[in-house]
Design a protein around this motif. Sequence first.
Motif, PDB file in Angstrom:
ATOM      1  N   THR A  42       2.172 -12.540   9.309  1.00  0.00           N
ATOM      2  CA  THR A  42       2.262 -11.237   8.651  1.00  0.00           C
ATOM      3  C   THR A  42       3.550 -10.542   9.053  1.00  0.00           C
ATOM      4  N   THR A  43       4.342 -10.200   8.066  1.00  0.00           N
ATOM      5  CA  THR A  43       5.562  -9.427   8.273  1.00  0.00           C
ATOM      6  C   THR A  43       5.445  -8.172   7.425  1.00  0.00           C
ATOM      7  N   ARG A  44       5.477  -7.004   8.061  1.00  0.00           N
ATOM      8  CA  ARG A  44       5.224  -5.768   7.323  1.00  0.00           C
ATOM      9  C   ARG A  44       6.336  -4.753   7.522  1.00  0.00           C
ATOM     10  N   LEU A  45       6.761  -4.172   6.416  1.00  0.00           N
ATOM     11  CA  LEU A  45       7.728  -3.073   6.430  1.00  0.00           C
ATOM     12  C   LEU A  45       6.985  -1.775   6.162  1.00  0.00           C
ATOM     13  N   ALA A  46       7.448  -0.681   6.767  1.00  0.00           N
ATOM     14  CA  ALA A  46       6.777   0.609   6.590  1.00  0.00           C
ATOM     15  C   ALA A  46       7.802   1.733   6.560  1.00  0.00           C
ATOM     16  N   ALA A  47       7.452   2.763   5.810  1.00  0.00           N
ATOM     17  CA  ALA A  47       8.250   3.983   5.767  1.00  0.00           C
ATOM     18  C   ALA A  47       7.331   5.137   5.417  1.00  0.00           C
ATOM     19  N   GLY A  48       7.644   6.323   5.908  1.00  0.00           N
ATOM     20  CA  GLY A  48       6.813   7.484   5.619  1.00  0.00           C
ATOM     21  C   GLY A  48       7.474   8.762   6.095  1.00  0.00           C
ATOM     22  N   ASN A  49       6.916   9.894   5.645  1.00  0.00           N
ATOM     23  CA  ASN A  49       7.460  11.191   6.059  1.00  0.00           C
ATOM     24  C   ASN A  49       6.391  12.085   6.678  1.00  0.00           C
ATOM     25  N   ALA A  50       5.238  11.502   7.035  1.00  0.00           N
ATOM     26  CA  ALA A  50       4.090  12.309   7.476  1.00  0.00           C
ATOM     27  C   ALA A  50       4.213  12.717   8.938  1.00  0.00           C
ATOM     28  N   THR A  51       3.922  13.980   9.209  1.00  0.00           N
ATOM     29  CA  THR A  51       3.836  14.507  10.572  1.00  0.00           C
ATOM     30  C   THR A  51       2.559  15.330  10.703  1.00  0.00           C
ATOM     31  N   GLY A  52       2.105  15.526  11.945  1.00  0.00           N
ATOM     32  CA  GLY A  52       0.888  16.277  12.194  1.00  0.00           C
ATOM     33  C   GLY A  52       1.099  17.777  12.131  1.00  0.00           C
TER      34      GLY A  52
ATOM     35  N   LEU B  12       2.918  17.644   0.898  1.00  0.00           N
ATOM     36  CA  LEU B  12       2.632  16.369   0.251  1.00  0.00           C
ATOM     37  C   LEU B  12       3.340  15.298   1.070  1.00  0.00           C
ATOM     38  N   GLN B  13       2.563  14.457   1.723  1.00  0.00           N
ATOM     39  CA  GLN B  13       3.125  13.442   2.604  1.00  0.00           C
ATOM     40  C   GLN B  13       2.876  12.054   2.023  1.00  0.00           C
ATOM     41  N   ASP B  14       3.677  11.095   2.496  1.00  0.00           N
ATOM     42  CA  ASP B  14       3.535   9.743   1.983  1.00  0.00           C
ATOM     43  C   ASP B  14       3.734   8.720   3.100  1.00  0.00           C
ATOM     44  N   ARG B  15       3.208   7.534   2.854  1.00  0.00           N
ATOM     45  CA  ARG B  15       3.498   6.374   3.687  1.00  0.00           C
ATOM     46  C   ARG B  15       3.388   5.135   2.807  1.00  0.00           C
ATOM     47  N   VAL B  16       4.373   4.261   2.919  1.00  0.00           N
ATOM     48  CA  VAL B  16       4.416   3.040   2.118  1.00  0.00           C
ATOM     49  C   VAL B  16       4.527   1.842   3.044  1.00  0.00           C
ATOM     50  N   ARG B  17       3.713   0.817   2.760  1.00  0.00           N
ATOM     51  CA  ARG B  17       3.772  -0.431   3.520  1.00  0.00           C
ATOM     52  C   ARG B  17       3.892  -1.612   2.562  1.00  0.00           C
ATOM     53  N   LEU B  18       4.788  -2.533   2.894  1.00  0.00           N
ATOM     54  CA  LEU B  18       4.926  -3.782   2.150  1.00  0.00           C
ATOM     55  C   LEU B  18       4.764  -4.928   3.144  1.00  0.00           C
ATOM     56  N   GLY B  19       3.806  -5.784   2.883  1.00  0.00           N
ATOM     57  CA  GLY B  19       3.523  -6.884   3.799  1.00  0.00           C
ATOM     58  C   GLY B  19       3.677  -8.234   3.136  1.00  0.00           C
ATOM     59  N   LEU B  20       4.293  -9.169   3.842  1.00  0.00           N
ATOM     60  CA  LEU B  20       4.388 -10.562   3.399  1.00  0.00           C
ATOM     61  C   LEU B  20       3.408 -11.373   4.231  1.00  0.00           C
ATOM     62  N   GLU B  21       2.411 -11.960   3.568  1.00  0.00           N
ATOM     63  CA  GLU B  21       1.404 -12.765   4.245  1.00  0.00           C
ATOM     64  C   GLU B  21       1.624 -14.228   3.890  1.00  0.00           C
ATOM     65  N   THR B  22       2.010 -15.014   4.892  1.00  0.00           N
ATOM     66  CA  THR B  22       2.373 -16.406   4.686  1.00  0.00           C
ATOM     67  C   THR B  22       1.387 -17.312   5.393  1.00  0.00           C
TER      68      THR B  22
ATOM     69  N   GLU C 189       0.854  -1.186   0.000  1.00  0.00           N
ATOM     70  CA  GLU C 189       0.000   0.000   0.000  1.00  0.00           C
ATOM     71  C   GLU C 189       0.888   1.233   0.000  1.00  0.00           C
ATOM     72  N   ALA C 190       0.614   2.133  -0.922  1.00  0.00           N
ATOM     73  CA  ALA C 190       1.337   3.406  -0.987  1.00  0.00           C
ATOM     74  C   ALA C 190       0.325   4.543  -0.958  1.00  0.00           C
ATOM     75  N   ILE C 191       0.542   5.490  -0.043  1.00  0.00           N
ATOM     76  CA  ILE C 191      -0.374   6.622   0.126  1.00  0.00           C
ATOM     77  C   ILE C 191       0.366   7.919  -0.183  1.00  0.00           C
ATOM     78  N   PHE C 192      -0.222   8.710  -1.083  1.00  0.00           N
ATOM     79  CA  PHE C 192       0.224  10.081  -1.329  1.00  0.00           C
ATOM     80  C   PHE C 192      -0.894  10.987  -0.835  1.00  0.00           C
ATOM     81  N   ALA C 193      -0.578  11.932   0.055  1.00  0.00           N
ATOM     82  CA  ALA C 193      -1.603  12.793   0.625  1.00  0.00           C
ATOM     83  C   ALA C 193      -1.167  14.252   0.555  1.00  0.00           C
TER      84      ALA C 193
END
Length: 587
Positions: free
Chosen positions: A249-259, A230-240, A209-213
């Motif tokens: 479920t193993t999930r990686l995440a990265a983002g630059n969003a702040t309030g 313009l903020q983003d958050r990306v998640r990559l999940g391995l579902e076994t 899942e990739a979010i551009f906001a």
Amino acid sequence: MSNILWKSLVVSPAILGAALLVSSTAIASPAASNAVPSSSTTEASSVGTSSTIEVSQKSEVLAQARDTQVLAQVNRYSNENNTSLNQVTSVSQFSDVQPTDWAFQSLQSLVERYGCIAGYPNGTFRGNRALTRYEFAAGLNACLDRVNELIATATADLVTKQDLATLQRLQEEFSAELATLRGRVDSLEARTAELEAHQFSTTTKLKGEAIFAATDAFGSETGKANRAVLQDRVRLGLETSFTGRDMLTTRLAAGNATGFDFKDNTGTSINAAGVGKQTFQVGSTGNNSVKIDKLTYEAPVGPARVYIAASGGQHSDYAAVNNPYFFDKTDGGKGALSTFASENPIYRIGGGSGIALNVPFGKPGSSLLKPSSITLGYLASNNTTAGVGSNAANPAPGNGLFDGNYAALGQLNFNVGNRVALAATYVHGYQKANSNLFDSGLNDGNALVGTSQANTPTVAGPSSSNSYGLSAAFKPSDKLSVSGFVSYHDIVPEGAGVGREAWSYGVGLALPDFGKKGNVLGIFGGAQPYSLGATGRETPYQVEGFYKYRVSENISVTPGVIWVTSPGQNTNSNDAFIGTLRTTFSF
């Protein structure tokens, strides 16, 4: 081939023999062992003629080897089923075949003239049961053996010259179709072999899942202090899944969003904690650095289901939230914009590492109480920032599973009829000094919802909390859903200090498939978690409206507005507006 067999059964035994011979030609041909009627034949028809020429030479060797393998499988299947399938001499031996059945005469002809129909030991034919490819091949093989036997014994009254002429004519008539089918199956087999050789895993699926906001804050001093971003958050999940019923479920995440920085009417920053927080800002590292933000395993234990979280576990992972169309599991990008509208704040108390058990009850066929559940869970904090909360993975005193911040949940979830869901929830928590109550044990202890007064006691010391919540969802029609929640929190200091109480409530209205299937128009309003005994008596209300437009199965665009009143619970706290255009890509 299914059309040929159909006509054979309906028209005459002679046509049956023709179909059998044609079918045998397809099976005996190289790489045509899979040309038995099935979905693969339909899929093969979509492969172009050009791809047939490309792979036909490569697939020839594969086809010849597979030919022997498939024939061996057919023979083995036939031998294995000799003990369970019994030859019959009269169609009347079948208890589930009646003279009024549409296929009675065809079955009667096959049994009495060719003698190649078998039934089950209990005297049934099971004509309505789905047929596998090997079962069809085994039956076809038996009938061909019988036809060959009749020809060898020169039984003229059973196999006539007319029958043989019909066989020859049909074989010539369908020769072009059989050649085309053979080429397409060869091409499909070659492509399938290539996919199998290069597939990622037979047990694991990759989901992302990739979010551009694009978002901005407006209103008085708050509007002046913030800029559009313009903020983003990306998640990559391995579902076994190892058994088909469990899930790792193993999930990686990265983002630059702040309030946003909320200001009062004097321009002073308000520590609004989780007020106005948006879901794509949860789990963000702030600098797009990658981290493992979730590692969980779910599996059935008898009728129950166990949930184990090594990292990043949340109560809403395993407990029924009852907030459809606003809630997207673990703050995904397909529900409401804000964390407040997403779920009852009681599920934000604690999180991280632990275990939970979901035990179902109720009868599926009941007209009143549908399958419901009893849920028990325990999660210890995963915060890693020094001086904030505790870390369940740290064996030092004051940390670990039981010495640091934790939350134990118990819930009764009821499904009444087909359109009403109710949940009663209790959470007992423990928070160390300077810890936020509604932090989900994530985001390094930052509050995800509620005011500062509701999250952190005025006296900096450890405290325990007892929280009670009700959640409900009502769906009067497929085009309308109403949901809401209320929660009460009693926070008691462990040492000196004054306890406090906090409240939160909200109600939402969703119109699914509004304008287009998959779209959602949603409006949610209520009071952010606020403290009754703290400084500042103003209630921080929040109203959100959004419209999720589904561009395609994998892309959605969600414009929306969030209106926040008194974000700091003070009379000098100005209202603020947040405008967001969120685009979510999922795969």
